[in-house]
Each structure stands twice: as C-alpha cells, then as structure tokens.
Design a protein around this motif. Sequence first.
Motif: not given
Length: 172
Positions: A95-122
């Motif tokens: 389980t990877v918890t997504l920070p609510v504040k960052e997710l709600g703002a769709r921040s660059d930090t959230m995008v970077e986090m999702l990019n890193a997770i996507a690399q791991r998924i692949r």
Amino acid sequence: MPAGASAYDFYLQVQQLDPGNTQAAAGIQILVMQLVERARDALRQRSFGEVNSLLNRADEIAPGNPLSKEVRDQLQREQTRARQDVTLDGPGAQTVTLPVKELGARSDTMVEMLNAIAQRIREHQLRVVIVARSDAEGRWIYSQLRQAVPGYRVRGDIKLGNPPRLLLQKNP
C-alpha cells in the motif's frame, strides 16, 4: 500459565532454594526451547505478532538466549521481505498512501511521486488498484501513472474510498 503455578514458577522456586540446581536450569531451558519452537512455527505461518509475543516471553524467562536471538533475527529478515513482497491481493498487497493535501492540489510533488510509482509498476510489471475519493480524482491519478510510462499499459482498477492510496499487486 497460570502465574504462580506454572512450571517456570516452580523452577524459579527450586533455584531460589538451590541456586546451582541443574535440573531447574535445564527445565527453564526446555521451556525456552518450547517457546522458540512455537515462535518458529508462527514464523512459518507469517504470524509476526505471535512470533514477537512468544520471543518476548522467552526473553523474560532467559534474557540473552541465543535461540531466541536467532529466531528474532529471522523475524526481522522475514518482516523486511514481507514489506518488499507484493502479492496478488489481500493484506500482502503493498500500500502506498497518497498525501491528501498534495493530491487535492495536484501538486508537482504529487506528480513526481506518481511518476516514481509508475516506474516501479513498469519495472516489476505490477497491477494497481487506485483508491480515490472521487471518480475524477481516480482518473487523474491513473492518467499521471500512464503519462509517466509512455508505451506501457498500466493495468489496474479505480475504487472509491478514503484515504486515497495505491495498492500495488503482482500481475497474475
């Protein structure tokens, strides 16, 4: 068990009366060996809480016992492996918890986090279950994962729930 009337209590009473009594010392060692063996069985079943409980009892009876230490080391290795393992479903899913504040703002930090997770998924060919607070939020998360790995099909589902998180699972 019960306290005051257990084999351990009787061995302690014997040791108080006769500190050099080898039978009492051997009896205590047998109790520790039984607890450690039960801990090993629990470890094979990946019942980490039970392993800890049994080893704590063994340590109370005979602090610094090498058998207990050996199993405790195995427990730590298995817990580390369990955190790294990603299984198809259930409690073993990572389980990877997504920070609510960052997710709600769709921040660059959230995008970077999702990019890193996507690399791991692949890299590990994982499947993802996106738990999101709304359908739109889930679709945004999925689109970020997909954009991070062009040419790779991110496989997964979106489920509504709270807190927002990703469940990473091995593909069947």
